[in-house]
Design a protein around this motif. Structure first.
Motif, short mmCIF file in Angstrom:
data_model
loop_
_atom_site.label_atom_id
_atom_site.label_comp_id
_atom_site.label_asym_id
_atom_site.label_seq_id
_atom_site.Cartn_x
_atom_site.Cartn_y
_atom_site.Cartn_z
N TRP A 24 32.22 58.24 50.25
CA TRP A 24 33.36 59.03 49.80
C TRP A 24 34.68 58.29 49.97
O TRP A 24 35.68 58.66 49.38
CB TRP A 24 33.41 60.37 50.52
CG TRP A 24 33.29 60.29 52.00
CD1 TRP A 24 32.17 60.44 52.75
CD2 TRP A 24 34.35 60.03 52.93
NE1 TRP A 24 32.46 60.29 54.08
CE2 TRP A 24 33.78 60.03 54.22
CE3 TRP A 24 35.70 59.79 52.79
CZ2 TRP A 24 34.55 59.80 55.36
CZ3 TRP A 24 36.46 59.56 53.94
CH2 TRP A 24 35.87 59.56 55.20
N ALA A 25 34.70 57.22 50.75
CA ALA A 25 35.94 56.45 50.92
C ALA A 25 36.33 55.74 49.63
O ALA A 25 37.50 55.44 49.43
CB ALA A 25 35.79 55.44 52.05
N ALA A 27 34.80 56.94 46.51
CA ALA A 27 34.63 57.93 45.45
C ALA A 27 35.84 58.86 45.33
O ALA A 27 36.25 59.20 44.22
CB ALA A 27 33.36 58.75 45.69
N LEU A 28 36.40 59.29 46.44
CA LEU A 28 37.51 60.23 46.38
C LEU A 28 38.77 59.64 45.73
O LEU A 28 39.37 60.30 44.88
CB LEU A 28 37.83 60.78 47.77
CG LEU A 28 36.79 61.77 48.32
CD1 LEU A 28 37.21 62.26 49.69
CD2 LEU A 28 36.59 62.94 47.39
N PRO A 29 39.20 58.43 46.08
CA PRO A 29 40.36 57.88 45.37
C PRO A 29 40.09 57.66 43.88
O PRO A 29 40.96 57.89 43.05
CB PRO A 29 40.63 56.55 46.08
CG PRO A 29 40.03 56.71 47.42
CD PRO A 29 38.84 57.60 47.25
N ALA A 30 38.86 57.24 43.54
CA ALA A 30 38.53 57.06 42.13
C ALA A 30 38.55 58.40 41.40
O ALA A 30 39.05 58.50 40.27
CB ALA A 30 37.16 56.39 42.01
N LEU A 31 38.01 59.43 42.02
CA LEU A 31 38.01 60.76 41.41
C LEU A 31 39.44 61.28 41.25
O LEU A 31 39.79 61.84 40.21
CB LEU A 31 37.19 61.73 42.26
CG LEU A 31 37.12 63.16 41.77
CD1 LEU A 31 36.38 63.23 40.44
CD2 LEU A 31 36.46 64.05 42.80
#
Length: 68
Positions: A24-25, A27-31
């Protein structure tokens, strides 16, 4: 009476740094980036871009490229 003995310290490792990020480190900025980009390209909310036709055409072209 005997003197206390000291143990030797462990030798330092000579390998590289081993850092592992959780999934998630990344995935979250990409999302968050994708969500903000889609919000920016939504033509109903692009009221600020309607004053300059060049910016409107640019947003339309980027939106067409994304939706292909």
């Amino acid at each position: 009476m005997s003197a206390p003995t000291h143990t030797r310290p462990l030798p330092a490792t000579t390998g590289g740094v081993d850092i592992r990020l959780p999934w998630w480190a990344l995935a979250l900025p990409a999302l968050a980036f994708v969500v903000l980009l889609v919000m920016m390209l939504n033509p109903t909310d692009a009221q600020a871009a309607t004053s300059d036709p060049m910016i409107t055409q640019l947003f339309d072209r980027v939106q067409q490229l994304i939706t292909r």
